[in-house]
Scaffold this active site. Structure first.
Site, PDB file in Angstrom:
ATOM      1  N   LYS A 130       0.845  -1.201   0.000  1.00  0.00           N
ATOM      2  CA  LYS A 130       0.000   0.000   0.000  1.00  0.00           C
ATOM      3  C   LYS A 130       0.880   1.250   0.000  1.00  0.00           C
ATOM      4  CE  LYS A 130      -0.426  -0.288   5.022  1.00  0.00           C
ATOM      5  NZ  LYS A 130      -1.204  -0.936   6.104  1.00  0.00           N
ATOM      6  N   ARG A 183     -10.071  -0.343  15.607  1.00  0.00           N
ATOM      7  CA  ARG A 183     -10.097   0.512  14.417  1.00  0.00           C
ATOM      8  C   ARG A 183     -11.103  -0.139  13.474  1.00  0.00           C
ATOM      9  NH1 ARG A 183      -4.605   1.463  11.075  1.00  0.00           N
ATOM     10  NH2 ARG A 183      -5.098  -0.688  10.573  1.00  0.00           N
ATOM     11  N   TYR A 232      18.366  29.798   7.879  1.00  0.00           N
ATOM     12  CA  TYR A 232      17.151  30.512   8.294  1.00  0.00           C
ATOM     13  C   TYR A 232      17.065  30.622   9.805  1.00  0.00           C
ATOM     14  CZ  TYR A 232      15.086  30.239   3.611  1.00  0.00           C
ATOM     15  OH  TYR A 232      14.827  30.364   2.283  1.00  0.00           O
ATOM     16  N   MET A 235      13.942  24.170   2.026  1.00  0.00           N
ATOM     17  CA  MET A 235      13.126  23.421   1.060  1.00  0.00           C
ATOM     18  C   MET A 235      13.988  22.572   0.128  1.00  0.00           C
ATOM     19  SD  MET A 235      10.252  24.785  -1.619  1.00  0.00           S
ATOM     20  CE  MET A 235       9.166  25.459  -0.380  1.00  0.00           C
TER      21      MET A 235
END
Ligand SMILES: *Cc1c(COP(=O)(O)O)cnc(C)c1O
Length: 372
Positions: A35, A130, A255, A303
């Site tokens: 999955k 669940r 940063y 990023m």
């Protein structure tokens, strides 16, 4: 030149890990859980490497479609089941198995028109709370499914563990016992074990095991990495240094200026960041390997880039290889630094990262670039 950032997928490691699972659960059949795009490694690629599995487990009907389109004839199990009766024609066309975990699904199967019989895995809730029917309904739901003309009479009884990664916790033993009691006398194969139960709960192996993470070489057992269990990581996330700069004591890096050099430092800038799926919130000091040697991230991950302290690695320079996780640096270690599990990290690699397949873990000449 294209960006150096890449995820190298070790096909040999996938096969090795499947062999390990088979050795540990020798009497069980293996459903390879693929999955979430094969835990981020690439669905079709992983399925080809794991074609020796007895079945594939997916979360979405679209994934079953992709596997059939790629030519896989194995059993494919829809682990969360179908959602609506409109899904049933496609399920039948694909010849996929479905999990049945809710009375609403029993009702839809009862209404299904004529067509090929659907293979069902009846999911019981033995304590995770669940998905799953209550254990007290096991015998009745089994009998009901057996009499539906749309349903194949060979039904697998299954349950899922909440805490199988905690080897010294009693909850898993309680789930195993409760499931056995609820299913006593039902003449059907059983399936309980996820990866952690394959590794730590032999009593749960039963007829079918359902490993996901272990096949990718990832452990969810606290403080232990896949290699502690003889598994090999199936993904290496890597890039290169694109700049090396020197700074004086007292200068701030990146940063927010959150890292201030305590001494004169050489800083390498690696071409990878959270835009590639590397977690932004890891602390300064999180390990990486630069040309195979230990180094540490400093300052904030940005990023496209991150800064690495290479002061003590005089040979490291522009072009040096940077490994973010893979053989020698378990993804579990980075996950611990990021407050998550390895699965989330491999699932989070973004589309701009180039995927490369490595046929042999030892032979880096055999890499081939693969489409995502
Ligand atoms: C995802 C999943 C698995 C595999 O879990 P791992 O921890 O990756 O081994 C097994 N069974 C079910 C029902 C799942 O949803």
């Amino acid at each position: 030149m294209s960006r150096a950032t890449h995820a190298l997928i070790h096909l040999d490691a996938l096969r090795h890990n499947l062999d390990c699972v088979r050795q540990r659960a020798a009497r069980a059949r293996v459903m390879a859980v693929v999955k979430a795009d094969g835990y981020g490694h690439g669905l079709e690629r992983v399925a080809h490497a794991l074609a020796g599995a007895d079945a594939f487990g997916v979360a979405a009907l679209e994934d079953a479609q992709r596997l059939r389109d790629a030519g896989f004839a194995q059993r494919i199990v829809l682990l969360s089941g179908f959602d609506e009766s409109d899904d049933l024609p496609l399920l039948r066309r694909l010849g996929a198995d479905t999990v049945v975990h809710h009375p609403s699904q029993l009702a839809m199967l009862a209404q299904a028109g004529p067509g090929p019989r659907i293979r069902c895995w009846l999911k019981l809730d033995s304590g995770m709370h669940r998905l799953g029917l209550p254990l007290r309904d096991a015998a009745a739901a089994y009998a009901r499914l057996r009499e539906l003309p749309a349903v194949d009479p060979e039904i697998v009884l299954m349950t899922h563990f909440a805490r199988s990664d905690e080897f010294d916790e009693g909850a898993t033993a309680e789930q195993i016992a409760a499931f056995a009691q609820a299913c006593a006398g039902l003449p059907a194969p059983r399936s309980l074990a996820n990866s952690a139960a394959v590794l730590g709960w032999p009593d749960a192996h039963a007829d079918w095991v359902r490993p996901g993470g272990a096949l990718y070489g990832i452990s969810v057992v606290a403080g232990r990495s896949g290699s502690d269990f003889g598994l090999r990581p199936a993904m290496s996330l890597g890039t290169r240094l694109i700049a090396v700069n020197g700074f004086a004591a007292g200068e701030a890096i990146g940063y927010g200026g959150s890292f201030v050099c305590p001494r004169p430092m050489r800083i390498g800038v690696a071409a990878i960041g959270y835009g590639d799926g590397y977690p932004r919130h890891v602390a300064s000091g999180t390990p990486v390997l630069v040309d195979g040697a230990s180094a540490a991230i400093i300052g904030r991950v940005s990023m496209d880039l991150m800064c690495i302290d290479i002061t003590d690695l005089p040979k490291a320079d522009v072009g040096s290889a940077v490994l973010l996780w893979g053989p020698g640096l378990p993804v579990e270690r980075i996950a611990a630094a990021a407050g998550t599990i390895g699965y989330e990290l491999t699932c989070s690699i973004t589309r701009r990262v180039r995927f490369i397949e490595s046929v042999s873990i030892d032979d880096h000449a055999e890499h081939r670039v693969a489409a995502r």
